[in-house]
Write a protein that holds these residues in place. Sequence first.
Motif, PDB file in Angstrom:
ATOM      1  N   PRO A 148       1.810   8.983  -5.839  1.00  0.00           N
ATOM      2  CA  PRO A 148       0.948  10.120  -5.488  1.00  0.00           C
ATOM      3  C   PRO A 148       1.564  11.018  -4.422  1.00  0.00           C
ATOM      4  O   PRO A 148       1.447  12.242  -4.498  1.00  0.00           O
ATOM      5  N   LEU A 149       2.247  10.400  -3.444  1.00  0.00           N
ATOM      6  CA  LEU A 149       2.839  11.222  -2.389  1.00  0.00           C
ATOM      7  C   LEU A 149       3.951  12.119  -2.941  1.00  0.00           C
ATOM      8  O   LEU A 149       4.045  13.301  -2.593  1.00  0.00           O
ATOM      9  N   ALA A 204       0.831  -1.205   0.000  1.00  0.00           N
ATOM     10  CA  ALA A 204       0.000   0.000   0.000  1.00  0.00           C
ATOM     11  C   ALA A 204       0.866   1.256   0.000  1.00  0.00           C
ATOM     12  O   ALA A 204       0.573   2.238  -0.688  1.00  0.00           O
ATOM     13  N   ARG A 236       2.275   1.711  -3.399  1.00  0.00           N
ATOM     14  CA  ARG A 236       1.273   2.248  -4.311  1.00  0.00           C
ATOM     15  C   ARG A 236       1.067   3.737  -4.086  1.00  0.00           C
ATOM     16  O   ARG A 236       0.769   4.486  -5.006  1.00  0.00           O
ATOM     17  N   ALA A 237       1.233   4.122  -2.836  1.00  0.00           N
ATOM     18  CA  ALA A 237       0.998   5.528  -2.509  1.00  0.00           C
ATOM     19  C   ALA A 237       2.227   6.398  -2.758  1.00  0.00           C
ATOM     20  O   ALA A 237       2.143   7.614  -2.644  1.00  0.00           O
TER      21      ALA A 237
END
Lengths: 150, 301
Positions: free
Chosen positions: A18-19, A11, A14-15
């Motif tokens: 975007p972060l 997770a 995956r983030a």
Amino acid sequence: MIRTTARMLMAILRATIPLVLLAGGIVSLVYGVSRHSAVVSVEQEIEIDLAAPAGVAPPGFEGAGFPGLGPPGDGIGPPGDGFVDPALAGPPPWMAPPPELSKVKQKVILTEDTSELTLIREVTFGGVTRLSSGVLWRTYTGVPPSLCPT
Amino acid sequence: MADLYRRPAVVVPYVSQVSPVMAPMAKGNSIPLSARLARWRVWVQAAFALVWLDPLALRMHTVCSPVFHCYSCPLALFACPIGVLANFSALHLVPYVALGTLVVVGVLVGSFICGWVCPFGFLQDLIGRIPTRKFELPSWLGYGRYVVLASLVLAVPYFFGEEHPLFFCRVCPAGALEAALPYTASTAIGGSIVWPSAAKMIIFGLVLVAMFFTWRPWCTLLCPLGAIYGLCNRVSFLFLKFHPERCNDCDLCRRLCRYHGSSERRGDEMSCLRCMECTRCSAVTVSHVFQLQSEEERTTV
């Protein structure tokens, strides 16, 4: 436990994109608000005071016959009746009060360091353009226009 | 395969009329929160439109909004990000504030902005509700948005300046509607009418006519802001997730989609406007990147 940790790591992975993008966006926003600016040239009409310089004897001023003060006369002798020494008649012209100042309007080009926030507002009504020389130029003086030119 | 993805000839006009019929086709029994929220979308759009229309006359034009709303509109609260991008491109400056705004908003919610917040999209939705026959345009036309973004917003201003007739703001239909027409009306009242540019009005007229015959023609075909948010859909924190294990090929999600965003049943499809209508089907849900899930569940990417 291991499975949960692995899923959490997935997770986070995956983030990550975007972060990173979010951080980049925030940095861009903060930099634009606080640091970024551009030099904009603007033509302004200013008033300049024009006056003859006071306190200096004008060239060619000649007094009452004394060396440096007037034309050579007949030397020593009492003046005749009605004679008034021009040197004593009043203050010499170069001691007179300065003449009235004359104001002249003249256009000058000034440069201003303009923040990006101000530039955003300026472009909303076409207030800034780029000349072929690459100079950013303010298109108005005084009150800005209310609408964009398009 | 072709039949599986074949769309109905006419897009379902209103979801609530269809839902009772279609609902049993989906495997889920309860209506999820996102689907319930979707029914309030028009009101959310109206509330945001009220904000963008600057009811308090604050005119905060030093700030970029995340939506497509012309800043020359007498009722514009913020500056239009696309107008700022185009003008800064003409000035050969990097628009850090506009880019930062778009990236932050895009990464957080993607094109939820298009579906829920944008006033020009709201206008198209309202006009689209007029009961006329709606035509479906080929999905590949959606790439026109990227052409508009790359050419009219970035390249033309950069190389030819803002005086060029193809400078984006000179052809923008939102500018025609929100700024040019009110200005023309005000000059007409004043006695000396000033006509807007013919190109701008022709494009606006075409878009306006298209609004009657297809859902959101501007957003799905030409909007450069939608192109940016469409790109962000692939990396946004919030996204629509398709669950293939729940899907029974009923086609409900595609029937519910007015804007043809789920043509491949992928929630992060770049043409998706994230209206969330498709979440009435239990095979599509709203998710976020921090949600713990197994890899086989995540099939949106």
